[in-house]
Design a protein around this motif. Structure first.
Motif, PDB file in Angstrom:
ATOM      1  N   LYS A  49       0.884  -1.220   0.123  1.00  0.00           N
ATOM      2  CA  LYS A  49       0.052   0.131   0.001  1.00  0.00           C
ATOM      3  C   LYS A  49       0.921   1.173   0.034  1.00  0.00           C
ATOM      4  O   LYS A  49       0.821   2.150  -0.600  1.00  0.00           O
ATOM      5  CB  LYS A  49      -0.937   0.034   1.323  1.00  0.00           C
ATOM      6  CG  LYS A  49      -2.179   0.555   0.930  1.00  0.00           C
ATOM      7  CD  LYS A  49      -3.109  -0.058   2.071  1.00  0.00           C
ATOM      8  CE  LYS A  49      -3.980   1.081   2.923  1.00  0.00           C
ATOM      9  NZ  LYS A  49      -4.819   0.668   3.705  1.00  0.00           N
ATOM     10  N   GLN A  50       1.799   1.125   0.777  1.00  0.00           N
ATOM     11  CA  GLN A  50       2.740   2.361   0.825  1.00  0.00           C
ATOM     12  C   GLN A  50       3.556   2.668  -0.523  1.00  0.00           C
ATOM     13  O   GLN A  50       3.517   3.621  -1.055  1.00  0.00           O
ATOM     14  CB  GLN A  50       4.065   2.112   2.024  1.00  0.00           C
ATOM     15  CG  GLN A  50       3.379   2.265   3.283  1.00  0.00           C
ATOM     16  CD  GLN A  50       4.369   1.900   4.588  1.00  0.00           C
ATOM     17  OE1 GLN A  50       5.401   1.315   4.169  1.00  0.00           O
ATOM     18  NE2 GLN A  50       4.151   2.236   5.653  1.00  0.00           N
TER      19      GLN A  50
ATOM     20  N   SER B  13       1.123   4.152  -2.954  1.00  0.00           N
ATOM     21  CA  SER B  13       0.826   5.393  -2.883  1.00  0.00           C
ATOM     22  C   SER B  13       1.794   6.205  -3.189  1.00  0.00           C
ATOM     23  O   SER B  13       1.691   7.304  -3.819  1.00  0.00           O
ATOM     24  CB  SER B  13       0.409   5.583  -1.323  1.00  0.00           C
ATOM     25  OG  SER B  13       1.072   6.520  -0.497  1.00  0.00           O
TER      26      SER B  13
ATOM     27  N   GLN C 139       1.685   6.535  -6.945  1.00  0.00           N
ATOM     28  CA  GLN C 139       0.520   7.294  -7.290  1.00  0.00           C
ATOM     29  C   GLN C 139       0.877   8.755  -7.424  1.00  0.00           C
ATOM     30  O   GLN C 139       0.309   9.698  -8.104  1.00  0.00           O
ATOM     31  CB  GLN C 139      -0.675   7.259  -6.236  1.00  0.00           C
ATOM     32  CG  GLN C 139      -1.371   5.691  -6.387  1.00  0.00           C
ATOM     33  CD  GLN C 139      -2.123   5.908  -7.758  1.00  0.00           C
ATOM     34  OE1 GLN C 139      -1.757   5.094  -8.650  1.00  0.00           O
ATOM     35  NE2 GLN C 139      -3.108   6.502  -8.118  1.00  0.00           N
TER      36      GLN C 139
END
Ligand code: URA
Length: 243
Positions: free
Chosen positions: A225-226, A229, A232
């Motif tokens: 997830k990190q 992100s 992104q």
């Protein structure tokens, strides 16, 4: 397709989409990735060397000067980097590993396959980004490069970045991040925060994130997830839409 099969397919697509949005895995955005190059860069005069000519000349020099220092003498061949001279995005890793040493290409082993997935999940074609490392030769036993090794071979990276002048750099892992942004902090502290590479009057935004090899060793939803992100933020900066 029957109504039931159609409904099942829609549910499967929704699951994938939810996982992608959560960054649970790096799911390719679309079957037709974007070629992220910058044809609008100023065209050189007819007689002037193009960025691609300059990269080619630098590659020849890196090949003739290989292996850069005694401690890198076990490497088989240089791994200069690959991608177009007009790439808008450059990935910088640490040093070639065994597969890269065998093939002369960056990020083609297990970490490279994970990087390929990340690039595809960003919606990009691998061949449209530039991929390279701080070191252009494999350190023995794949150990972390020493300061002397970095000093002996990092001028090629500096020159690559001056020639390409991408819009943004993604630094993969601690050594690449520390080298590019001249920081002593660890990657856990630096990742996900914009910084910049500044050299000879050129300033390029840098997004530090985990190295894909670290991700493979720590394949938890939290780390994925990190990392998702972090990338992104780059996607947003370059104006690509992923959802
Ligand atoms: N790890 C790196 O940092 N670079 C490569 O090219 C491969 C693995």
């Amino acid at each position: 397709m029957s109504i039931q099969a159609d409904a099942q397919q829609r549910v499967a697509i929704q699951h994938l989409e939810t996982e992608r949005l959560l960054g649970v895995d790096f799911i390719p955005l679309s079957p037709s990735p974007i070629m992220l190059t910058e044809s609008a860069k100023a065209a050189p005069d007819d007689d002037a060397a193009t960025p691609q000519d300059r990269l080619n000349a630098l590659r020849e020099r890196a090949e003739s000067e290989f292996p850069y220092c005694k401690s890198l003498a076990e490497a088989t061949r240089p791994v200069f980097g690959e991608g177009p001279a007009d790439a808008r995005l450059v990935f910088v890793g640490e040093a070639p590993g065994q597969k890269e040493d065998e093939t002369g290409r960056p990020f083609v082993g297990a970490a490279g396959q994970k990087l390929d997935q990340i690039i595809a999940a960003m919606g990009l074609a691998r061949e449209s980004v530039y991929i390279t490392n701080i070191l252009k030769a494999r350190p023995p036993e794949n150990r972390t490069p020493t300061i002397d090794e970095i000093e002996a071979s990092s001028s090629y990276l500096t020159e690559q970045l001056h020639i390409i002048q991408p819009e943004v750099i993604i630094a993969l892992g601690g050594p690449a991040t520390k080298f590019l942004i001249k920081s002593k902090d660890g990657i856990t502290r630096l990742r996900g925060r914009w910084s910049s590479w500044e050299e000879g009057g050129v300033r390029i935004p840098v997004m530090p994130t985990f190295h894909p090899a670290y991700l493979l060793r720590n394949y938890t939803p939290e780390i994925r997830k990190q990392m998702w992100s972090d990338v992104q933020k780059v996607v947003e900066l370059i104006g690509l839409k992923t959802n």
